[in-house]
Design an enzyme around this catalytic site. Structure first.
Site, short mmCIF file in Angstrom:
data_model
loop_
_atom_site.label_atom_id
_atom_site.label_comp_id
_atom_site.label_asym_id
_atom_site.label_seq_id
_atom_site.Cartn_x
_atom_site.Cartn_y
_atom_site.Cartn_z
N ARG A 34 0.83 -1.23 0.00
CA ARG A 34 0.00 0.00 0.00
C ARG A 34 0.85 1.27 0.00
NH1 ARG A 34 -5.57 -1.08 1.61
NH2 ARG A 34 -5.95 -2.88 0.31
N ARG A 38 -3.49 6.72 -0.01
CA ARG A 38 -3.90 7.91 0.71
C ARG A 38 -2.80 8.64 1.47
NH1 ARG A 38 -8.96 7.00 4.22
NH2 ARG A 38 -7.73 8.36 5.57
N ARG A 47 -6.80 11.21 -7.64
CA ARG A 47 -7.97 10.37 -7.42
C ARG A 47 -9.23 11.17 -7.06
NH1 ARG A 47 -8.87 5.87 -4.78
NH2 ARG A 47 -10.94 6.66 -5.17
N ASP A 83 -6.44 -3.81 -7.60
CA ASP A 83 -7.02 -4.37 -6.38
C ASP A 83 -7.29 -5.85 -6.61
OD1 ASP A 83 -8.18 -3.41 -3.62
OD2 ASP A 83 -9.56 -4.91 -4.39
N TYR A 159 -14.57 -12.29 0.45
CA TYR A 159 -15.34 -11.13 -0.03
C TYR A 159 -16.59 -11.58 -0.78
CZ TYR A 159 -11.62 -8.06 1.43
OH TYR A 159 -10.72 -7.39 2.20
O1 1CP Z 1 0.35 0.47 -3.20
C1 1CP Z 1 -0.45 -0.46 -3.17
O2 1CP Z 1 -0.20 -1.49 -2.55
C2 1CP Z 1 -1.77 -0.27 -3.87
C3 1CP Z 1 -2.33 -1.39 -4.62
C4 1CP Z 1 -3.35 -2.25 -3.85
C5 1CP Z 1 -3.16 -3.57 -3.43
C6 1CP Z 1 -1.89 -4.39 -3.50
C7 1CP Z 1 -4.67 -1.89 -3.54
C8 1CP Z 1 -5.29 -0.59 -3.77
N1 1CP Z 1 -5.31 -2.99 -3.04
C9 1CP Z 1 -4.41 -4.02 -2.94
C10 1CP Z 1 -4.67 -5.40 -2.52
C11 1CP Z 1 -5.81 -5.68 -1.62
N2 1CP Z 1 -7.09 -5.22 -1.70
C12 1CP Z 1 -5.76 -6.61 -0.57
C13 1CP Z 1 -4.55 -7.42 -0.24
C14 1CP Z 1 -3.56 -6.58 0.50
C15 1CP Z 1 -3.91 -6.26 1.93
O3 1CP Z 1 -4.10 -7.19 2.71
O4 1CP Z 1 -3.96 -5.06 2.23
C16 1CP Z 1 -7.01 -6.66 0.03
C17 1CP Z 1 -7.43 -7.49 1.20
C18 1CP Z 1 -7.85 -5.78 -0.70
C19 1CP Z 1 -9.28 -5.51 -0.46
C20 1CP Z 1 -9.50 -4.09 -0.20
N3 1CP Z 1 -9.55 -3.15 -1.19
C21 1CP Z 1 -9.60 -3.44 1.05
C22 1CP Z 1 -9.58 -4.11 2.42
C23 1CP Z 1 -10.96 -4.20 3.00
C24 1CP Z 1 -11.01 -5.11 4.24
O5 1CP Z 1 -11.56 -6.21 4.13
O6 1CP Z 1 -10.51 -4.68 5.30
C25 1CP Z 1 -9.75 -2.07 0.79
C26 1CP Z 1 -9.92 -0.95 1.78
C27 1CP Z 1 -9.71 -1.91 -0.63
C28 1CP Z 1 -9.75 -0.65 -1.40
C29 1CP Z 1 -8.44 -0.18 -1.87
N4 1CP Z 1 -7.55 -0.94 -2.63
C30 1CP Z 1 -6.44 -0.18 -2.94
C31 1CP Z 1 -6.64 1.12 -2.35
C32 1CP Z 1 -5.69 2.27 -2.47
C33 1CP Z 1 -7.88 1.08 -1.69
C34 1CP Z 1 -8.56 2.23 -0.96
C35 1CP Z 1 -9.23 3.02 -2.03
C36 1CP Z 1 -10.24 3.99 -1.65
O7 1CP Z 1 -11.12 3.70 -0.81
O8 1CP Z 1 -10.18 5.07 -2.26
#
Ligand code: 1CP
Length: 369
Positions: A34, A38, A47, A83, A159
């Site tokens: 990540r 943000r 964004r 994602d 999910y």
């Molecule tokens: O720099 C980076 O790593 C960005 C790329 C990235 C990656 C590798 C994003 C962007 N998502 C992910 C993978 C991801 N997505 C995982 C595996 C990694 C981890 O464990 O953190 C998981 C579980 C998700 C699912 C997901 N997508 C969540 C978690 C929700 C939960 O169950 O707690 C969330 C909040 C997202 C949205 C998301 N994905 C990425 C971003 C930057 C965001 C937030 C975006 C937003 O709300 O504007």
């Protein structure tokens, strides 16, 4: 030096690839899960008016966001901005990423009919991702790797079944235990989709891949081995021929490190709860058991991790101390032959309110350690 074969770069001087393969890197490689997102004002700016999922299908934008932390922090790898639910979205599954929450399904997947109705994903549907990867590779230099990724079947299944983020994953575990056959059908449907997503990224030229089984740590080892490991193993095998490092990671997986290592990665990501030398020992003990009598080099993996993301809020002295502790634990494991190399990372993703300058400073300290 960069040698191009189709889309794949052959990087001879990338510290991450050296660490993954047990060679000596020119500096201790680091990237942060990540790292895009943000914590960066430039991310919030681009964004501003665009939804999360939309931005994952715009090649120029996803390339720009992927590059932002590389430019700012001098990390040794970019992680593709995407994602884990992108392949589902690309295939036409109705879902959204809700700000502040995460992926939410219009309709959860819980019955045989729901599973049958899940589409497959095609190369064309993933073309914007591949195009974005092409743009990123033009910008990276020959020491910087691009890491592609996918969600592992268990984490994706959670999910799909829960319908969104879940605290306890109770419906997922209930399905697994009440109807193992239905569970296997779901896994058999998700696994090819994960493979297709990874292959699309590999075909476009990523230099390494990471399979995120973020929520696998909620399982007992017994359930992990029965309900999850065969599918993760299938995925690692399906992308082995790419000849690029494969990383595996989950949160709270201290008790599963050996079993997850059996899935077949070159690099095991470790969260902050287990010291890296202890993690390496667990991995080697399990793999030695599996490969009894084979080449001892097969029994150890490279490690990735494992600074607690909260330490980035604790000030420079605390950060330096923790980074030094982690590096010495990794070095000890390497010296003992329990691990092949160390890629520095956090134990999970950068927290949204992290000060971007603290991240840059951490990278400097890691490179100097
Ligand atoms: O720099 C980076 O790593 C960005 C790329 C990235 C990656 C590798 C994003 C962007 N998502 C992910 C993978 C991801 N997505 C995982 C595996 C990694 C981890 O464990 O953190 C998981 C579980 C998700 C699912 C997901 N997508 C969540 C978690 C929700 C939960 O169950 O707690 C969330 C909040 C997202 C949205 C998301 N994905 C990425 C971003 C930057 C965001 C937030 C975006 C937003 O709300 O504007």
């Amino acid at each position: 030096m960069i040698v191009r074969m189709n889309n794949r770069r052959t990087l001879t001087d990338a510290p991450i690839l050296d660490a993954a393969y047990g060679r000596t890197p020119s500096r201790r490689p680091v990237w942060f899960m990540r790292q895009a997102g943000r914590s960066l004002p430039e991310y919030r700016e681009v964004r501003k008016d665009i939804g999360m999922l939309d931005s994952c299908f715009r090649p120029e934008l996803l390339a720009e966001i992927t590059m932002q932390p590389v430019r700012r922090h001098d990390v040794d790898a970019a992680i593709l901005f995407s994602d884990i639910v992108v392949p589902l979205k690309a295939a036409g599954v109705n879902l959204d990423i809700v700000p502040g929450r995460g992926p939410v399904m219009d309709t959860p997947v819980r019955s045989e009919a729901d599973i049958k109705a899940l589409p497959e994903v095609t190369e064309e549907q993933l073309a914007p991702v591949a195009e974005g990867i092409g743009l990123i590779l033009q910008e990276l230099n020959d020491t910087q790797a691009l890491i592609g990724f996918a969600g592992a079947p268990f984490t994706l299944a959670s999910y799909l079944i829960e319908g969104g983020p879940s605290r306890n994953h109770e419906r997922t575990k209930a399905l697994m235990h009440s109807d193992p056959e239905l569970w296997d059908h779901l896994m058999q449907k998700i696994t090819p989709m994960v493979i297709a997503f990874l292959r699309a990224q590999i075909g476009a030229g990523v230099d390494a891949i990471q399979l995120f089984d973020s929520w696998a740590g909620y399982l007992t080892e017994r359930d992990y081995r029965r309900f999850v490991l065969p599918y993760s193993k299938e995925i690692f095998q399906a992308v082995a021929d790419a000849g690029i490092p494969r990383i595996h990671f989950g949160v709270g997986t201290g008790e599963l490190l050996g079993a997850m290592a059996e899935a077949g990665p070159e690099v095991m990501g470790v969260d902050w709860r287990v010291p890296l030398d202890v993690a390496a020992n667990r991995i080697r003990a399990t793999l030695s058991d599996v490969h009894r009598g084979a080449d001892p080099a097969e029994n150890s993996l490279a490690l990735q991790g494992n600074l607690d993301p909260a330490i980035l809020f604790a000030g420079e002295d605390a950060m330096t101390q923790e980074i030094q502790r982690i590096c010495s634990e990794a070095d000890r494991a390497i010296k003992r032959g329990d691990a092949r190399g160390h890629i520095f990372n956090l134990g999970h993703g950068v927290l949204p309110n992290t000060d971007a300058d603290a991240i840059t400073r951490a990278v400097e300290i890691i490179h100097a350690t």
